[in-house]
Design a protein around this motif. Sequence first.
Motif, PDB file in Angstrom:
ATOM      1  N   HIS A 201     -10.559  81.783  13.861  1.00  0.00           N
ATOM      2  CA  HIS A 201      -9.429  81.053  13.281  1.00  0.00           C
ATOM      3  C   HIS A 201      -9.769  80.452  11.925  1.00  0.00           C
ATOM      4  N   PHE A 202     -11.059  80.453  11.539  1.00  0.00           N
ATOM      5  CA  PHE A 202     -11.477  79.865  10.265  1.00  0.00           C
ATOM      6  C   PHE A 202     -10.835  80.632   9.106  1.00  0.00           C
ATOM      7  N   LYS A 203     -10.173  79.902   8.223  1.00  0.00           N
ATOM      8  CA  LYS A 203      -9.502  80.514   7.077  1.00  0.00           C
ATOM      9  C   LYS A 203     -10.342  80.362   5.803  1.00  0.00           C
ATOM     10  N   ARG A 204     -10.177  81.323   4.913  1.00  0.00           N
ATOM     11  CA  ARG A 204     -10.734  81.207   3.569  1.00  0.00           C
ATOM     12  C   ARG A 204      -9.935  82.096   2.622  1.00  0.00           C
ATOM     13  N   ASN A 205     -10.246  81.998   1.340  1.00  0.00           N
ATOM     14  CA  ASN A 205      -9.539  82.730   0.298  1.00  0.00           C
ATOM     15  C   ASN A 205     -10.406  83.890  -0.194  1.00  0.00           C
ATOM     16  N   TYR A 206      -9.777  84.878  -0.839  1.00  0.00           N
ATOM     17  CA  TYR A 206     -10.479  86.097  -1.252  1.00  0.00           C
ATOM     18  C   TYR A 206     -10.076  86.493  -2.672  1.00  0.00           C
ATOM     19  N   SER A 236      -3.597  84.055  -4.210  1.00  0.00           N
ATOM     20  CA  SER A 236      -2.750  83.035  -3.591  1.00  0.00           C
ATOM     21  C   SER A 236      -2.056  83.530  -2.323  1.00  0.00           C
ATOM     22  N   ASP A 237      -1.951  84.856  -2.164  1.00  0.00           N
ATOM     23  CA  ASP A 237      -1.340  85.391  -0.946  1.00  0.00           C
ATOM     24  C   ASP A 237      -2.392  85.828   0.071  1.00  0.00           C
ATOM     25  N   ALA A 238      -3.628  85.384  -0.117  1.00  0.00           N
ATOM     26  CA  ALA A 238      -4.705  85.805   0.794  1.00  0.00           C
ATOM     27  C   ALA A 238      -5.550  84.625   1.246  1.00  0.00           C
ATOM     28  N   ASN A 239      -4.900  83.597   1.774  1.00  0.00           N
ATOM     29  CA  ASN A 239      -5.596  82.544   2.519  1.00  0.00           C
ATOM     30  C   ASN A 239      -5.521  82.946   3.993  1.00  0.00           C
ATOM     31  N   LEU A 240      -6.522  83.709   4.439  1.00  0.00           N
ATOM     32  CA  LEU A 240      -6.449  84.348   5.745  1.00  0.00           C
ATOM     33  C   LEU A 240      -7.603  83.929   6.653  1.00  0.00           C
ATOM     34  N   SER A 241      -7.324  83.885   7.946  1.00  0.00           N
ATOM     35  CA  SER A 241      -8.393  83.694   8.921  1.00  0.00           C
ATOM     36  C   SER A 241      -9.127  85.013   9.121  1.00  0.00           C
ATOM     37  N   LYS A 242     -10.272  84.948   9.783  1.00  0.00           N
ATOM     38  CA  LYS A 242     -11.020  86.172  10.075  1.00  0.00           C
ATOM     39  C   LYS A 242     -10.183  87.133  10.926  1.00  0.00           C
ATOM     40  N   LEU A 243      -9.448  86.584  11.885  1.00  0.00           N
ATOM     41  CA  LEU A 243      -8.606  87.436  12.731  1.00  0.00           C
ATOM     42  C   LEU A 243      -7.496  88.090  11.918  1.00  0.00           C
ATOM     43  N   GLU A 244      -6.905  87.335  11.001  1.00  0.00           N
ATOM     44  CA  GLU A 244      -5.868  87.902  10.139  1.00  0.00           C
ATOM     45  C   GLU A 244      -6.445  88.965   9.213  1.00  0.00           C
ATOM     46  N   LEU A 245      -7.661  88.748   8.727  1.00  0.00           N
ATOM     47  CA  LEU A 245      -8.325  89.745   7.891  1.00  0.00           C
ATOM     48  C   LEU A 245      -8.542  91.036   8.674  1.00  0.00           C
ATOM     49  N   CYS A 246      -9.012  90.915   9.899  1.00  0.00           N
ATOM     50  CA  CYS A 246      -9.213  92.105  10.737  1.00  0.00           C
ATOM     51  C   CYS A 246      -7.905  92.855  10.953  1.00  0.00           C
ATOM     52  N   ALA A 247      -6.823  92.115  11.124  1.00  0.00           N
ATOM     53  CA  ALA A 247      -5.514  92.756  11.312  1.00  0.00           C
ATOM     54  C   ALA A 247      -5.112  93.540  10.068  1.00  0.00           C
ATOM     55  N   GLU A 248      -5.448  93.015   8.889  1.00  0.00           N
ATOM     56  CA  GLU A 248      -5.145  93.726   7.642  1.00  0.00           C
ATOM     57  C   GLU A 248      -5.958  95.015   7.549  1.00  0.00           C
ATOM     58  N   ILE A 249      -7.221  94.956   7.954  1.00  0.00           N
ATOM     59  CA  ILE A 249      -8.071  96.155   7.924  1.00  0.00           C
ATOM     60  C   ILE A 249      -7.566  97.191   8.920  1.00  0.00           C
ATOM     61  N   LYS A 250      -7.129  96.723  10.077  1.00  0.00           N
ATOM     62  CA  LYS A 250      -6.656  97.639  11.126  1.00  0.00           C
ATOM     63  C   LYS A 250      -5.423  98.436  10.666  1.00  0.00           C
ATOM     64  N   LYS A 251      -4.642  97.870   9.745  1.00  0.00           N
ATOM     65  CA  LYS A 251      -3.493  98.600   9.217  1.00  0.00           C
ATOM     66  C   LYS A 251      -3.922  99.897   8.543  1.00  0.00           C
ATOM     67  N   GLN A 252      -5.150  99.904   8.005  1.00  0.00           N
ATOM     68  CA  GLN A 252      -5.637 101.097   7.304  1.00  0.00           C
ATOM     69  C   GLN A 252      -6.692 101.852   8.102  1.00  0.00           C
ATOM     70  N   VAL A 253      -7.254 101.213   9.132  1.00  0.00           N
ATOM     71  CA  VAL A 253      -8.195 101.887  10.041  1.00  0.00           C
ATOM     72  C   VAL A 253      -7.647 101.652  11.453  1.00  0.00           C
ATOM     73  N   PRO A 254      -6.677 102.436  11.883  1.00  0.00           N
ATOM     74  CA  PRO A 254      -5.935 102.150  13.119  1.00  0.00           C
ATOM     75  C   PRO A 254      -6.793 102.049  14.375  1.00  0.00           C
ATOM     76  N   ASN A 255      -7.921 102.769  14.430  1.00  0.00           N
ATOM     77  CA  ASN A 255      -8.753 102.722  15.642  1.00  0.00           C
ATOM     78  C   ASN A 255      -9.800 101.624  15.587  1.00  0.00           C
ATOM     79  N   PHE A 256      -9.671 100.701  14.651  1.00  0.00           N
ATOM     80  CA  PHE A 256     -10.569  99.553  14.532  1.00  0.00           C
ATOM     81  C   PHE A 256     -10.267  98.548  15.639  1.00  0.00           C
ATOM     82  N   VAL A 257     -11.306  98.162  16.383  1.00  0.00           N
ATOM     83  CA  VAL A 257     -11.172  97.182  17.461  1.00  0.00           C
ATOM     84  C   VAL A 257     -11.974  95.941  17.096  1.00  0.00           C
ATOM     85  N   TYR A 258     -11.363  94.777  17.220  1.00  0.00           N
ATOM     86  CA  TYR A 258     -12.077  93.533  16.923  1.00  0.00           C
ATOM     87  C   TYR A 258     -11.886  92.550  18.069  1.00  0.00           C
TER      88      TYR A 258
END
Length: 312
Positions: A201-206, A236-258
């Motif tokens: 749940h920890f958020k940070r910016n990128y 400014s549109d990327a203050n994301l938690s680690k879980l949210e970041l993983c969800a963004e990656i999964k959009k482009q790597v559909p078989n990614f499991v976290y």
Amino acid sequence: MTYRVLITGGAGYLGGMLVPRLLDAGHQVDVVDTFPNGDTVLATHCANPNFTPYKGDARNEEFMAPLVAKADVIIPLAALVGAPLCKQDPIGATSTNLDAIRMLVKLVSGDQKLLYPTTNSGYGIGEKGVECTEDTPLRPISLYGTTKTDAEKAVLDSGKGLTFRLATVFGMAPRMRIDLLVNDFTWRAVTDRAVVIFEGHFKRNYIHVRDIAKVFHHGIDNFEAMKGRPYNVGLSDANLSKLELCAEIKKQVPNFVYLEAPIGEDPDKRDYIVSNARIESTGFKPEFSLERGIAELIKGYKMLRNSRYANV
């Protein structure tokens, strides 16, 4: 207008993108680096008469003084970056991240431009739902955060420079770093198809590494209007938690499991959302979205492999 720019640590992850950008703009670029691994990150620039590398230690005042004296712009990138590395070598961390910057502040004259990169991990644990601005109190936790924060204070107190509080950087570069969060998670998605994360749940910016090069260029061009202040630099549109970041990656790597499990903790306790309004008010706008950066990494990782101790 063109300048003579001195960059310490210029053969690293950030420098490998910043040096060619400044050379392409017509600036003279002097790079100080120890080149510890004999990297050829900057090799293609040796044909450019405006590029000069110097092999040496940015902590050595006798070595640095004449180089600083002939520079118009000084950008100290040399650092031990990250809490784990600083914990491993606390003497090196203090001497490189803090003492060398205090030395530069002493050497730099009032008519030179000093642009210093620090980290927004100095904000530590943020207040839930409240953006960290440049006026938010800094609460660094690790030695890394403390040395960078103290160095920033030295630069700003001198009245000779400006500072960039960089978000977590991502993207492909000549001197690649896979350990940074977006780069790391994307690597695991591409190669392992899975990752176990902690403190999800920890958020940070990128921010993309090319946009770091862009913001330094922007700071040089607008130095007089910007000097004396710190600037958060992130998406400014990327203050994301680690879980949210993983969800963004999964959009482009559909078989990614976290999966999330209590397997560790962040030594910097980075959990905050950041406002980038101040840097945006100067006319700076990032070019690379997180989505674009992930796509770039997926493509780049087709060329990389970690096979030092394997046959494949």
